[in-house]
Structure formats: structure tokens, C-alpha cells
Enzyme design. Structure first.
Site, PDB file in Angstrom:
ATOM      1  N   PRO A  12       0.792  -1.224   0.000  1.00 14.90           N
ATOM      2  CA  PRO A  12       0.000   0.000   0.000  1.00 14.90           C
ATOM      3  C   PRO A  12       0.829   1.281   0.000  1.00 14.90           C
ATOM      4  O   PRO A  12       1.887   1.361   0.610  1.00 14.90           O
ATOM      5  CB  PRO A  12      -0.826  -0.097   1.282  1.00 14.90           C
ATOM      6  N   ASN A  13       0.281   2.241  -0.716  1.00 13.40           N
ATOM      7  CA  ASN A  13       0.766   3.619  -0.791  1.00 13.40           C
ATOM      8  C   ASN A  13       2.025   3.804  -1.632  1.00 13.40           C
ATOM      9  O   ASN A  13       2.448   4.937  -1.846  1.00 13.40           O
ATOM     10  CB  ASN A  13       0.986   4.209   0.608  1.00 13.40           C
ATOM     11  N   ARG A  20       4.443  11.191  -1.648  1.00 16.25           N
ATOM     12  CA  ARG A  20       4.219  10.707  -0.292  1.00 16.25           C
ATOM     13  C   ARG A  20       5.475  10.920   0.561  1.00 16.25           C
ATOM     14  O   ARG A  20       6.520  10.339   0.281  1.00 16.25           O
ATOM     15  CB  ARG A  20       3.880   9.212  -0.315  1.00 16.25           C
ATOM     16  N   TYR A  25      10.772   9.176   1.813  1.00 14.57           N
ATOM     17  CA  TYR A  25      10.847   8.290   0.652  1.00 14.57           C
ATOM     18  C   TYR A  25      11.511   8.911  -0.576  1.00 14.57           C
ATOM     19  O   TYR A  25      11.673   8.231  -1.587  1.00 14.57           O
ATOM     20  CB  TYR A  25       9.441   7.789   0.288  1.00 14.57           C
ATOM     21  N   ASN A  76       8.272  -5.309  -1.245  1.00 14.18           N
ATOM     22  CA  ASN A  76       8.147  -4.220  -0.284  1.00 14.18           C
ATOM     23  C   ASN A  76       6.715  -4.292   0.227  1.00 14.18           C
ATOM     24  O   ASN A  76       5.797  -3.780  -0.408  1.00 14.18           O
ATOM     25  CB  ASN A  76       8.433  -2.859  -0.923  1.00 14.18           C
ATOM     26  N   ALA A  79       3.087  -1.153   4.750  1.00 13.08           N
ATOM     27  CA  ALA A  79       2.449  -1.287   6.068  1.00 13.08           C
ATOM     28  C   ALA A  79       2.088  -2.734   6.406  1.00 13.08           C
ATOM     29  O   ALA A  79       2.043  -3.103   7.579  1.00 13.08           O
ATOM     30  CB  ALA A  79       1.201  -0.408   6.138  1.00 13.08           C
ATOM     31  N   GLU A 100      12.862  -9.288   1.115  1.00 10.34           N
ATOM     32  CA  GLU A 100      12.050  -8.196   1.637  1.00 10.34           C
ATOM     33  C   GLU A 100      12.848  -6.906   1.483  1.00 10.34           C
ATOM     34  O   GLU A 100      14.040  -6.873   1.821  1.00 10.34           O
ATOM     35  CB  GLU A 100      11.749  -8.457   3.117  1.00 10.34           C
ATOM     36  N   HIS A 102      12.829  -2.453   1.898  1.00 14.12           N
ATOM     37  CA  HIS A 102      12.222  -1.218   2.402  1.00 14.12           C
ATOM     38  C   HIS A 102      13.080  -0.060   1.949  1.00 14.12           C
ATOM     39  O   HIS A 102      14.320  -0.139   1.983  1.00 14.12           O
ATOM     40  CB  HIS A 102      12.112  -1.238   3.925  1.00 14.12           C
ATOM     41  N   ARG A 109      12.741   4.188  12.610  1.00 17.19           N
ATOM     42  CA  ARG A 109      11.502   4.977  12.565  1.00 17.19           C
ATOM     43  C   ARG A 109      10.624   4.677  13.776  1.00 17.19           C
ATOM     44  O   ARG A 109      11.105   4.183  14.785  1.00 17.19           O
ATOM     45  CB  ARG A 109      10.790   4.701  11.239  1.00 17.19           C
TER      46      ARG A 109
END
Length: 158
Positions: A12-13, A20, A25, A76, A79, A100, A102, A109
Site C-alpha cells: 500500500p501507498n 508521499r 521516501y 516491499n 504497512a 524483503e 524497504h 523509525r
């Protein structure tokens, strides 16, 4: 010999990259990311398909497709990383490498981002290198596939 197919799946996103939270990012757009992954794939003799969804069920279906077709995944989960046990269980059925990725470093964070339910079923995790995280993940997949091919060739010859 044909290029190995790899799915680069995004949660998502991520289609909103570039607008964003650019302080987190960066300014690279999702289209830029797609081009980067495809170009990297060509250099590594990988056929890269980049997909993005905000829908957990769709992402799980793509993971099932990859498992059924024995396709490596660069993922990725966004969330979904932190709470999607459905995604984690689908990934546990993998039949090929899973990296995986990111863009940011989740460990640096908010505390809720420190836990990944995906990491335990992944081949490895690359985080915190911006868009380079995807390049590093594709390089890892290419290397793993080359090692597996060499092992198969050695087993067939000996």
C-alpha cells in the site's frame, strides 16, 4: 537461455512515491522505480515484473502465483510488513528466493515499524538504502539463482 522471471511486488501507498512523505521516501516516483527495476533486471538477465496494490488480498494472490510458478519475489510489503499474518502465511509457501525490501530503515523509525512479520519467512531483508534497496535485492536474487543453477549443473554432471 531465457531470462529468469522475478516479481517485484509493492504494498500500500507505494504508487504515491514522489509525493508521499518525500522527506522519508525521496522524490523518485513509482514510474521511476519501475524503470529502475526493469533496467536493473535487464543488466542481470532477469525479466522483472513490477506490481503495486493497496489490496492485501490481491497481494496474497500474487504471492500464491509466484509460489505456484516457482518465481522469485522482491517484496516491499509496506504497512503490511507489521501486521499481515495472511501475507506472512502466503509467503511461507514460497518455492523460490524472497527478498524483503524497504526504502527507509524501519528500525530507525516509529516503534510500530520495528516488527516485521515477513522477515522470518524471507531469504533476507534489505532496508534503508532508498531506491538502491531494490537494486541490491535484484542483485541478491540474481546471485542466488546463479548459485542454484551451478549446483544443479554440478549435480547433473557428477
Amino acid at each position: 537461455m531465457t531470462a529468469d522471471r522475478v516479481l517485484v511486488l509493492n504494498g500500500p501507498n507505494l504508487r504515491r512515491l514522489g509525493t508521499r512523505e518525500p522527506d522519508v521516501y525521496g522524490s523518485t516516483t513509482f514510474d521511476d522505480l519501475v524503470a529502475l527495476c526493469r533496467d536493473t533486471g535487464r543488466r542481470l538477465d532477469l525479466h522483472v515484473e513490477v506490481r503495486q496494490t493497496d489490496d492485501e488480498a490481491e497481494l496474497v494472490r500474487w504471492v500464491h502465483e509466484a509460489a505456484d510458478e516457482r518465481l522469485p519475489i522482491v517484496l516491499n510489503p509496506a504497512a503490511f510488513t507489521h501486521y499481515s499474518y495472511a501475507l506472512r502465511d502466503a509467503l511461507a509457501q514460497r518455492t523460490a528466493p524472497l527478498v524483503e525490501v524497504h526504502i527507509s530503515n524501519p528500525a530507525a523509525r516509529e516503534e510500530f515499524r520495528h516488527t516485521s512479520v515477513v522477515a522470518g519467512v524471507a531469504t533476507g531483508t534489505i532496508a534503508g538504502f532508498g531506491m538502491m534497496s531494490y537494486v541490491l535485492a535484484l542483485q541478491a536474487v540474481a546471485e542466488i539463482l546463479a548459485e542454484q543453477a551451478a549446483e544443479r549443473a554440478g549435480a547433473a554432471g557428477g
